[in-house]
Design an enzyme around this catalytic site. Structure first.
Site, PDB file in Angstrom:
ATOM      1  N   GLY A 154       5.125   7.329   2.045  1.00  6.84           N
ATOM      2  CA  GLY A 154       5.757   6.545   0.983  1.00  6.84           C
ATOM      3  C   GLY A 154       5.054   5.222   0.757  1.00  6.84           C
ATOM      4  O   GLY A 154       3.968   4.980   1.284  1.00  6.84           O
ATOM      5  N   GLY A 186       0.834  -1.197   0.000  1.00  8.01           N
ATOM      6  CA  GLY A 186       0.000   0.000   0.000  1.00  8.01           C
ATOM      7  C   GLY A 186       0.866   1.242   0.000  1.00  8.01           C
ATOM      8  O   GLY A 186       2.103   1.169   0.075  1.00  8.01           O
ATOM      9  N   GLU A 187       0.191   2.367  -0.074  1.00  7.59           N
ATOM     10  CA  GLU A 187       0.918   3.634  -0.109  1.00  7.59           C
ATOM     11  C   GLU A 187       0.294   4.587   0.891  1.00  7.59           C
ATOM     12  O   GLU A 187      -0.928   4.772   0.912  1.00  7.59           O
ATOM     13  CB  GLU A 187       0.845   4.231  -1.526  1.00  7.59           C
ATOM     14  N   GLY A 188       1.116   5.149   1.733  1.00  2.69           N
ATOM     15  CA  GLY A 188       0.632   6.104   2.723  1.00  2.69           C
ATOM     16  C   GLY A 188       1.221   7.472   2.470  1.00  2.69           C
ATOM     17  O   GLY A 188       1.849   7.706   1.431  1.00  2.69           O
ATOM     18  N   LYS A 243       9.455   0.130   3.884  1.00  2.00           N
ATOM     19  CA  LYS A 243       8.813   1.422   3.625  1.00  2.00           C
ATOM     20  C   LYS A 243       9.787   2.312   2.888  1.00  2.00           C
ATOM     21  O   LYS A 243      10.852   2.664   3.414  1.00  2.00           O
ATOM     22  CB  LYS A 243       8.401   2.060   4.953  1.00  2.00           C
ATOM     23  N   VAL A 247       4.826   1.010   0.778  1.00  2.00           N
ATOM     24  CA  VAL A 247       5.262  -0.100   1.630  1.00  2.00           C
ATOM     25  C   VAL A 247       5.206  -1.392   0.819  1.00  2.00           C
ATOM     26  O   VAL A 247       4.183  -1.702   0.187  1.00  2.00           O
ATOM     27  CB  VAL A 247       4.370  -0.233   2.883  1.00  2.00           C
ATOM     28  N   ASP A 260      -0.843  10.069  15.033  1.00  2.00           N
ATOM     29  CA  ASP A 260      -1.521   9.567  13.832  1.00  2.00           C
ATOM     30  C   ASP A 260      -2.217   8.240  14.134  1.00  2.00           C
ATOM     31  O   ASP A 260      -2.239   7.344  13.297  1.00  2.00           O
ATOM     32  CB  ASP A 260      -0.473   9.398  12.721  1.00  2.00           C
TER      33      ASP A 260
HETATM   34  N1  ATP Z   1       4.810  -3.807   9.053  1.00  2.00           N
HETATM   35  C1  ATP Z   1       3.827  -4.018   8.184  1.00  2.00           C
HETATM   36  N2  ATP Z   1       3.400  -5.269   7.938  1.00  2.00           N
HETATM   37  C2  ATP Z   1       2.404  -5.489   7.052  1.00  2.00           C
HETATM   38  N3  ATP Z   1       1.773  -4.500   6.389  1.00  2.00           N
HETATM   39  C3  ATP Z   1       2.163  -3.233   6.587  1.00  2.00           C
HETATM   40  C4  ATP Z   1       3.197  -2.919   7.501  1.00  2.00           C
HETATM   41  N4  ATP Z   1       3.357  -1.583   7.520  1.00  2.00           N
HETATM   42  C5  ATP Z   1       2.455  -1.083   6.667  1.00  2.00           C
HETATM   43  N5  ATP Z   1       1.726  -2.056   6.107  1.00  2.00           N
HETATM   44  C6  ATP Z   1       0.662  -1.882   5.126  1.00  2.00           C
HETATM   45  O1  ATP Z   1       1.156  -1.079   4.073  1.00  2.00           O
HETATM   46  C7  ATP Z   1       0.158  -0.184   3.632  1.00  2.00           C
HETATM   47  C8  ATP Z   1       0.692   1.232   3.617  1.00  2.00           C
HETATM   48  O2  ATP Z   1       1.023   1.569   4.941  1.00  2.00           O
HETATM   49  P1  ATP Z   1       1.336   3.035   5.394  1.00  2.00           P
HETATM   50  O3  ATP Z   1       1.532   2.991   6.852  1.00  2.00           O
HETATM   51  O4  ATP Z   1       2.417   3.610   4.593  1.00  2.00           O
HETATM   52  O5  ATP Z   1       0.052   3.813   4.961  1.00  2.00           O
HETATM   53  P2  ATP Z   1      -1.269   4.175   5.716  1.00  2.00           P
HETATM   54  O6  ATP Z   1      -1.153   3.868   7.164  1.00  2.00           O
HETATM   55  O7  ATP Z   1      -2.373   3.508   4.970  1.00  2.00           O
HETATM   56  O8  ATP Z   1      -1.370   5.707   5.477  1.00  2.00           O
HETATM   57  P3  ATP Z   1      -0.560   6.874   6.221  1.00  2.00           P
HETATM   58  O9  ATP Z   1       0.885   6.530   6.225  1.00  2.00           O
HETATM   59  O10 ATP Z   1      -0.837   8.043   5.365  1.00  2.00           O
HETATM   60  O11 ATP Z   1      -1.109   6.975   7.580  1.00  2.00           O
HETATM   61  C9  ATP Z   1      -1.048  -0.379   4.526  1.00  2.00           C
HETATM   62  O12 ATP Z   1      -1.965  -1.209   3.870  1.00  2.00           O
HETATM   63  C10 ATP Z   1      -0.491  -1.098   5.713  1.00  2.00           C
HETATM   64  O13 ATP Z   1      -1.452  -1.962   6.267  1.00  2.00           O
END
Ligand code: ATP
Length: 594
Positions: free
Chosen positions: A77, A72-74, A94, A79, A192
């Site tokens: 950046g 996914g993308e947050g 990430k 992930v 957050d």
């Molecule tokens: N350690 C991890 N293990 C498995 N999945 C992960 C992990 N970290 C992030 N993800 C997944 O990667 C995706 C992107 O995560 P990210 O935290 O960058 O974005 P977000 O939380 O959706 O948005 P934001 O960062 O804007 O709050 C999400 O679907 C998240 O569930």
């Protein structure tokens, strides 16, 4: 790879290799050694106690950052899911956005700060890469998806989360937050917290991600950062944030309240597919908070009413406390955690144990929960007075409510008067607890009367148990309790021959905080109590006794200690999270009020 020898636990020196990770180990928190006094040579070459990767390693782990590996993308950046070639460990990589790139030193300082945060309910940082203009963070991979995947975005045929699992998730998330707020000194504000940042493993064990990343997010530090964050966490942000005020730990408590509300209702914090008046979850819930009879109606229809009334009433009561407009009126996350611990424990009849109100550091939570079937505790001297006249020794629930309302009002005032002293106040508050009429545990109520008027005798079982109550906050040495590495709790409401007790061993903290609450029946009086009785100190003898022991805190020198390194830290771009632990911490939550 460069590790601090002083941070090197058995686990970190021999990192588990992904799938080989022992399930039990994974859930069992192994705190890093408290040894914090570093040798001078070590300080000079301070590096994050995590692995450094080169870009090639991470590219090969993620199949060249292929789309199929994209999780996914947050806001900060993309992930990717990856497998480390060297160990076979599954990781989440990430890749931080390039705009707003940090210098190497600054990035390393942030990584150093992040790497020091370690708790079973936080997604663990494994390593990082700062290669050319690439900035990547490598986290443990959490296999079960995020909370919204299970709560809102269910696949056809996917079983909805049951009530107890929801409460366990809430409890685990509260533990992670409590670690950031209360076990790290100075506290780390999450900023957050939202359902999407709660990841679940295959057994629904929750882990918070994206904590402490604010300084690494693109744009951090520029003037737009504040407002863009509001958009990201829309629906979760505390009112003070949208007012442009500073965030405190209580802002996190608000966001936690929104998550709790989502867990209870199965509704999203913001849902634009709903009618206007229901789009914002908190706005929809506020009128219901004022009408306790409607609490059970808030439950997620997918639960099919499979929950106890007391359970949902208490859960909603906690939620509404967290969502108070005024930050100072919100509870401490440690109190939320204690309450959720009770709600997340399975009992034979499915009805959670009443939460003994003196479990809380802050009175507000006690008051809120005592309305919903929690075990109130009344100083015995007052009960005796009431007990002179049997009719006055019992009170209806509405009378209870009136009294509680009065005490809530006075409590609120107290809070306003002294909102800067909450740490010591919480102790004081408990000592000066206004008497609240005793209630029977639900189990005994149901059999006692069918009239519906809840009555409690001052000499009923639960009362006897509550007559002498000790609370000890003590800081125990690592040696003494090294086996109790996870927060453990026991609770029971038994006959007056037995004692009610539960224990929290916060050994997961760098400080090894141990809180023990024992509610003893007369039969189980300690020797001390008996001596007091003999001395004829009748009033004192029967009153609730609170004992707060802050033993030697020499172990407060923790892994965060940088001693006299402050200046050096600044020079080297030391990040905001990397702070020195003060030798004495008198006031538990003063930081959020500063
Ligand atoms: N350690 C991890 N293990 C498995 N999945 C992960 C992990 N970290 C992030 N993800 C997944 O990667 C995706 C992107 O995560 P990210 O935290 O960058 O974005 P977000 O939380 O959706 O948005 P934001 O960062 O804007 O709050 C999400 O679907 C998240 O569930």
């Amino acid at each position: 790879m460069n590790c601090f020898p002083c941070f090197t636990s058995k686990k970190s020196s021999n990192p588990p290799s992904g799938n080989e990770t022992n399930e039990n180990d994974e859930h069992e928190f192994k705190p890093p050694p408290v040894a914090a006094v570093k040798h001078i040579e070590e300080r000079e070459t301070e590096q994050p106690p995590v692995k450094t990767f080169n870009f090639r390693e991470l590219a090969s782990a993620t199949k060249n950052f292929r789309q199929e590996c994209l999780l996914g993308e947050g806001s900060s950046g993309r992930v990717y899911k990856g497998t480390l070639q060297s160990t076979g460990q599954l990781v989440a990589v990430k890749q931080l956005d390039k705009h707003g790139l940090h210098g190497n030193k600054e990035f390393q300082a942030e990584v150093l700060s992040l790497s020091k945060l370690e708790h079973p309910n936080l997604v663990k940082l494994i390593g990082y890469c700062a290669d050319g203009d690439q900035r990547l963070l490598v986290f443990e991979f959490v296999s079960g998806g995020s909370l919204p995947d299970h709560l809102f975005d269910q696949e056809p045929g996917q079983k909805p989360l049951d009530w107890l699992t929801r409460m366990k998730i809430a409890f685990g998330a509260a533990q992670g937050l409590d670690y950031l707020h209360d076990k790290v000194n100075p506290p780390v504000i999450y900023r957050d917290l939202k359902a999407a940042n709660i990841l679940l493993d295959d057994e629904f064990y929750p882990k918070l991600c994206d904590y402490g990343l604010n300084n690494l997010a693109p744009g951090a530090g520029d003037s737009m950062f504040h407002s863009s964050c509001v958009m990201d966490t829309y629906g979760y942000s505390a009112p003070e944030y949208t007012r442009g005020e500073d965030l405190t730990v209580k802002s996190d408590v608000y966001s936690f309240g929104v998550v709790l509300l989502e867990l209870i209702t199965g509704r999203r914090a913001v849902d634009t597919t709903k009618p206007n008046e229901e789009q914002n979850l908190v706005a929809w819930a506020q009128p219901i908070f004022r009408d306790p009879k409607r609490y059970p109606d808030m439950a997620d229809p997918l639960l099919k009413k499979n929950f106890s009334e007391r359970g949902i009433n208490q859960a909603v009561a906690i939620t509404s406390m967290c969502l108070q407009e005024e930050p100072t009126a919100r509870p401490l996350i440690s109190d939320v955690m204690v309450a959720l611990n009770f709600l997340s424990m399975s009992t034979e009849d499915g009805i959670p144990d009443a939460v003994p109100i003196l479990s809380f550091r802050d009175k507000s939570m006690s008051i809120a929960l005592s309305r919903h079937g929690s075990c109130s505790v009344t100083p015995f001297s007052l009960l005796e007075k009431e007990g002179d006249d049997d009719s006055s020794s019992v009170s209806s629930e509405s009378e209870d409510d009136e009294k509680k309302e009065e005490s809530e009002g006075s409590k609120k005032k107290q809070e306003e008067d002294s909102d800067d002293e909450s740490g010591s106040d919480s102790e004081k508050g408990q000592e000066e607890e206004q008497p609240t009429p005793l209630e029977k545990p639900e189990s005994s109520r149901s059999s006692s009367s069918d009239s519906g008027s809840e009555r409690a005798s001052p000499i009923d079982e639960s009362n006897a148990n509550a007559q002498s109550l000790e609370i000890k906050y003590s800081y125990s040495s690592e040696e003494e309790e090294e086996d109790n590495e996870r927060l453990s709790s026991k609770s029971s409401f038994k006959s007056d021959k037995e004692c009610t007790s539960f224990e929290y061993n916060h050994d997961d903290s760098p400080k090894n905080t141990s809180m023990r609450i024992n509610s003893l029946s007369h039969d189980n009086h300690s020797d001390d109590d008996e001596e007091e009785e003999e001395e004829g100190e009748e009033e004192k003898d029967h009153e609730t006794r609170l004992e707060h022991i802050h033993s030697s805190k020499s172990e407060a020198i923790s892994m965060y200690s940088d001693d006299d390194d402050d200046d050096a830290g600044e020079e080297s771009g030391e990040s905001s999270l990397n702070r020195v632990v003060e030798p004495e911490k008198e006031d538990h939550d003063s930081s959020d009020e500063d």
